[in-house]
Scaffold this motif. Structure first.
Motif, PDB file in Angstrom:
ATOM      1  N   LEU A 114       0.839  -1.199   0.000  1.00  0.00           N
ATOM      2  CA  LEU A 114       0.000   0.000   0.000  1.00  0.00           C
ATOM      3  C   LEU A 114       0.880   1.257   0.000  1.00  0.00           C
ATOM      4  CD1 LEU A 114      -3.028   0.417  -0.198  1.00  0.00           C
ATOM      5  CD2 LEU A 114      -3.109   0.656   2.265  1.00  0.00           C
ATOM      6  N   ASP A 115       1.788   1.287  -0.957  1.00  0.00           N
ATOM      7  CA  ASP A 115       2.764   2.372  -1.091  1.00  0.00           C
ATOM      8  C   ASP A 115       2.136   3.540  -1.846  1.00  0.00           C
ATOM      9  OD1 ASP A 115       4.892   4.056  -1.650  1.00  0.00           O
ATOM     10  OD2 ASP A 115       6.272   2.406  -2.080  1.00  0.00           O
ATOM     11  N   PHE A 116       1.873   4.623  -1.135  1.00  0.00           N
ATOM     12  CA  PHE A 116       1.218   5.786  -1.734  1.00  0.00           C
ATOM     13  C   PHE A 116       2.161   6.629  -2.582  1.00  0.00           C
ATOM     14  CE2 PHE A 116      -1.438   4.783   1.930  1.00  0.00           C
ATOM     15  CZ  PHE A 116      -2.682   4.765   1.347  1.00  0.00           C
ATOM     16  N   SER A 117       3.431   6.311  -2.564  1.00  0.00           N
ATOM     17  CA  SER A 117       4.396   7.128  -3.308  1.00  0.00           C
ATOM     18  C   SER A 117       4.660   6.581  -4.706  1.00  0.00           C
ATOM     19  CB  SER A 117       5.714   7.216  -2.526  1.00  0.00           C
ATOM     20  OG  SER A 117       6.323   5.936  -2.480  1.00  0.00           O
ATOM     21  N   MET A 118       3.833   5.655  -5.173  1.00  0.00           N
ATOM     22  CA  MET A 118       4.092   5.062  -6.485  1.00  0.00           C
ATOM     23  C   MET A 118       4.068   6.132  -7.570  1.00  0.00           C
ATOM     24  SD  MET A 118       0.648   2.966  -7.644  1.00  0.00           S
ATOM     25  CE  MET A 118       0.813   1.701  -6.441  1.00  0.00           C
ATOM     26  N   SER A 119       4.959   5.962  -8.536  1.00  0.00           N
ATOM     27  CA  SER A 119       5.108   6.950  -9.607  1.00  0.00           C
ATOM     28  C   SER A 119       4.141   6.634 -10.741  1.00  0.00           C
ATOM     29  CB  SER A 119       6.548   6.984 -10.111  1.00  0.00           C
ATOM     30  OG  SER A 119       6.891   5.695 -10.600  1.00  0.00           O
ATOM     31  N   ILE A 120       2.887   6.741 -10.439  1.00  0.00           N
ATOM     32  CA  ILE A 120       1.829   6.517 -11.414  1.00  0.00           C
ATOM     33  C   ILE A 120       0.772   7.587 -11.190  1.00  0.00           C
ATOM     34  CG2 ILE A 120       0.734   4.805  -9.925  1.00  0.00           C
ATOM     35  CD1 ILE A 120      -0.135   3.302 -12.426  1.00  0.00           C
ATOM     36  N   LEU A 169      -6.126   0.035  -5.034  1.00  0.00           N
ATOM     37  CA  LEU A 169      -5.936   0.993  -6.130  1.00  0.00           C
ATOM     38  C   LEU A 169      -6.792   2.238  -5.920  1.00  0.00           C
ATOM     39  CD1 LEU A 169      -5.769  -1.011  -9.480  1.00  0.00           C
ATOM     40  CD2 LEU A 169      -4.098   0.621  -8.611  1.00  0.00           C
ATOM     41  N   LYS A 170      -8.036   2.033  -5.502  1.00  0.00           N
ATOM     42  CA  LYS A 170      -8.929   3.168  -5.256  1.00  0.00           C
ATOM     43  C   LYS A 170      -8.399   4.049  -4.133  1.00  0.00           C
ATOM     44  CE  LYS A 170     -13.050   0.809  -6.897  1.00  0.00           C
ATOM     45  NZ  LYS A 170     -14.272   0.105  -6.510  1.00  0.00           N
ATOM     46  N   LEU A 171      -7.845   3.444  -3.110  1.00  0.00           N
ATOM     47  CA  LEU A 171      -7.291   4.206  -1.995  1.00  0.00           C
ATOM     48  C   LEU A 171      -6.080   5.027  -2.443  1.00  0.00           C
ATOM     49  CD1 LEU A 171      -7.646   4.766   1.002  1.00  0.00           C
ATOM     50  CD2 LEU A 171      -6.173   2.801   1.476  1.00  0.00           C
ATOM     51  N   ILE A 172      -5.244   4.448  -3.276  1.00  0.00           N
ATOM     52  CA  ILE A 172      -4.079   5.174  -3.792  1.00  0.00           C
ATOM     53  C   ILE A 172      -4.527   6.306  -4.716  1.00  0.00           C
ATOM     54  CG2 ILE A 172      -2.034   4.959  -5.273  1.00  0.00           C
ATOM     55  CD1 ILE A 172      -1.629   2.164  -3.934  1.00  0.00           C
ATOM     56  N   ARG A 173      -5.562   6.035  -5.526  1.00  0.00           N
ATOM     57  CA  ARG A 173      -6.102   7.096  -6.394  1.00  0.00           C
ATOM     58  C   ARG A 173      -6.638   8.242  -5.542  1.00  0.00           C
ATOM     59  NH1 ARG A 173     -11.451   5.768  -9.547  1.00  0.00           N
ATOM     60  NH2 ARG A 173     -12.052   5.717  -7.379  1.00  0.00           N
ATOM     61  N   LEU A 174      -7.355   7.911  -4.463  1.00  0.00           N
ATOM     62  CA  LEU A 174      -7.877   8.930  -3.548  1.00  0.00           C
ATOM     63  C   LEU A 174      -6.745   9.731  -2.930  1.00  0.00           C
ATOM     64  CD1 LEU A 174     -10.203  10.247  -1.966  1.00  0.00           C
ATOM     65  CD2 LEU A 174      -9.968   8.397  -0.286  1.00  0.00           C
ATOM     66  N   SER A 175      -5.700   9.056  -2.515  1.00  0.00           N
ATOM     67  CA  SER A 175      -4.545   9.724  -1.924  1.00  0.00           C
ATOM     68  C   SER A 175      -3.934  10.726  -2.905  1.00  0.00           C
ATOM     69  CB  SER A 175      -3.496   8.694  -1.506  1.00  0.00           C
ATOM     70  OG  SER A 175      -2.303   9.323  -1.142  1.00  0.00           O
ATOM     71  N   LYS A 176      -3.795  10.302  -4.150  1.00  0.00           N
ATOM     72  CA  LYS A 176      -3.225  11.205  -5.163  1.00  0.00           C
ATOM     73  C   LYS A 176      -4.145  12.398  -5.413  1.00  0.00           C
ATOM     74  CE  LYS A 176      -0.011   8.113  -7.265  1.00  0.00           C
ATOM     75  NZ  LYS A 176       1.190   8.849  -6.946  1.00  0.00           N
ATOM     76  N   ALA A 177      -5.464  12.149  -5.422  1.00  0.00           N
ATOM     77  CA  ALA A 177      -6.423  13.239  -5.618  1.00  0.00           C
ATOM     78  C   ALA A 177      -6.368  14.224  -4.453  1.00  0.00           C
ATOM     79  CB  ALA A 177      -7.834  12.676  -5.779  1.00  0.00           C
ATOM     80  N   LEU A 178      -6.274  13.701  -3.240  1.00  0.00           N
ATOM     81  CA  LEU A 178      -6.192  14.567  -2.064  1.00  0.00           C
ATOM     82  C   LEU A 178      -4.897  15.379  -2.063  1.00  0.00           C
ATOM     83  CD1 LEU A 178      -7.664  12.239   0.698  1.00  0.00           C
ATOM     84  CD2 LEU A 178      -8.733  14.262  -0.333  1.00  0.00           C
ATOM     85  N   ASN A 179      -3.806  14.769  -2.491  1.00  0.00           N
ATOM     86  CA  ASN A 179      -2.540  15.502  -2.591  1.00  0.00           C
ATOM     87  C   ASN A 179      -2.667  16.659  -3.576  1.00  0.00           C
ATOM     88  OD1 ASN A 179      -1.103  14.042  -0.712  1.00  0.00           O
ATOM     89  ND2 ASN A 179      -0.268  12.622  -2.221  1.00  0.00           N
ATOM     90  N   THR A 180      -3.320  16.409  -4.693  1.00  0.00           N
ATOM     91  CA  THR A 180      -3.529  17.460  -5.687  1.00  0.00           C
ATOM     92  C   THR A 180      -4.401  18.570  -5.124  1.00  0.00           C
ATOM     93  OG1 THR A 180      -3.311  15.857  -7.485  1.00  0.00           O
ATOM     94  CG2 THR A 180      -4.415  17.931  -8.013  1.00  0.00           C
ATOM     95  N   MET A 181      -5.488  18.184  -4.445  1.00  0.00           N
ATOM     96  CA  MET A 181      -6.371  19.183  -3.841  1.00  0.00           C
ATOM     97  C   MET A 181      -5.639  19.986  -2.767  1.00  0.00           C
ATOM     98  SD  MET A 181      -9.932  17.009  -3.595  1.00  0.00           S
ATOM     99  CE  MET A 181     -10.511  17.958  -2.222  1.00  0.00           C
ATOM    100  N   HIS A 182      -4.829  19.320  -1.981  1.00  0.00           N
ATOM    101  CA  HIS A 182      -4.072  19.997  -0.926  1.00  0.00           C
ATOM    102  C   HIS A 182      -3.110  21.012  -1.529  1.00  0.00           C
ATOM    103  CE1 HIS A 182      -0.752  20.241   2.112  1.00  0.00           C
ATOM    104  NE2 HIS A 182      -1.792  20.552   2.839  1.00  0.00           N
TER     105      HIS A 182
END
Length: 133
Positions: free
Chosen positions: A34-40, A91-104
């Motif tokens: 569950l690595d949220f730092s994936m380069s995708i 995958l959905k959790l990682i997508r959410l994390s990336k979306a939240l990072n963008t929003m932040h």
């Protein structure tokens, strides 16, 4: 190799897997941890989710009694995803994390703009004159 999925479905999966910016095995490793730092990118995760093997397809591949190496590459990939608990949820959790990072990041930029505007306003001699009136 042995074909368990339809050719059309296998082709769909193969296209998306090949377009990934990282190796499929590396993606699976990141999902396991569950690595949220994936380069995708978020859009690439969305593409993956649209064709991600469903439970029925994963079960179908897992029921194969022979060696995994006997399967086509695509079925081997599906088998690999089936070995990871709740891969679609991960995958959905990682997508959410990336979306939240963008929003932040976007929110921080907007707050900085408002902060700078307020600072300029406080430093403005015209503003001070207006406040006195």
């Amino acid at each position: 190799g042995i074909e368990l999925l339809s050719n059309n479905r296998a082709q769909q999966l193969a296209i998306v897997y090949r377009r990934l910016p990282i190796r499929f095995e590396h993606l699976c490793h990141l999902l396991e941890g569950l690595d949220f730092s994936m380069s995708i990118e978020e859009e690439e995760i969305e593409s993956l989710l649209q064709v991600w093997p469903n439970a029925s397809e994963q079960d179908q591949v897992m029921k194969h009694k022979g060696l995994a190496s006997e399967l086509r590459d695509v079925e081997q990939c599906v088998r690999r995803t089936a070995l990871i608990p709740r891969t679609d949820s991960r995958l959905k959790l990682i997508r959410l994390s990336k979306a939240l990072n963008t929003m932040h990041r976007t929110s921080r930029e907007k707050v900085k703009l408002v902060h700078d505007a307020c600072r300029r306003l406080l430093e403005s001699s015209r503003w001070r004159i207006l406040l006195r009136e």
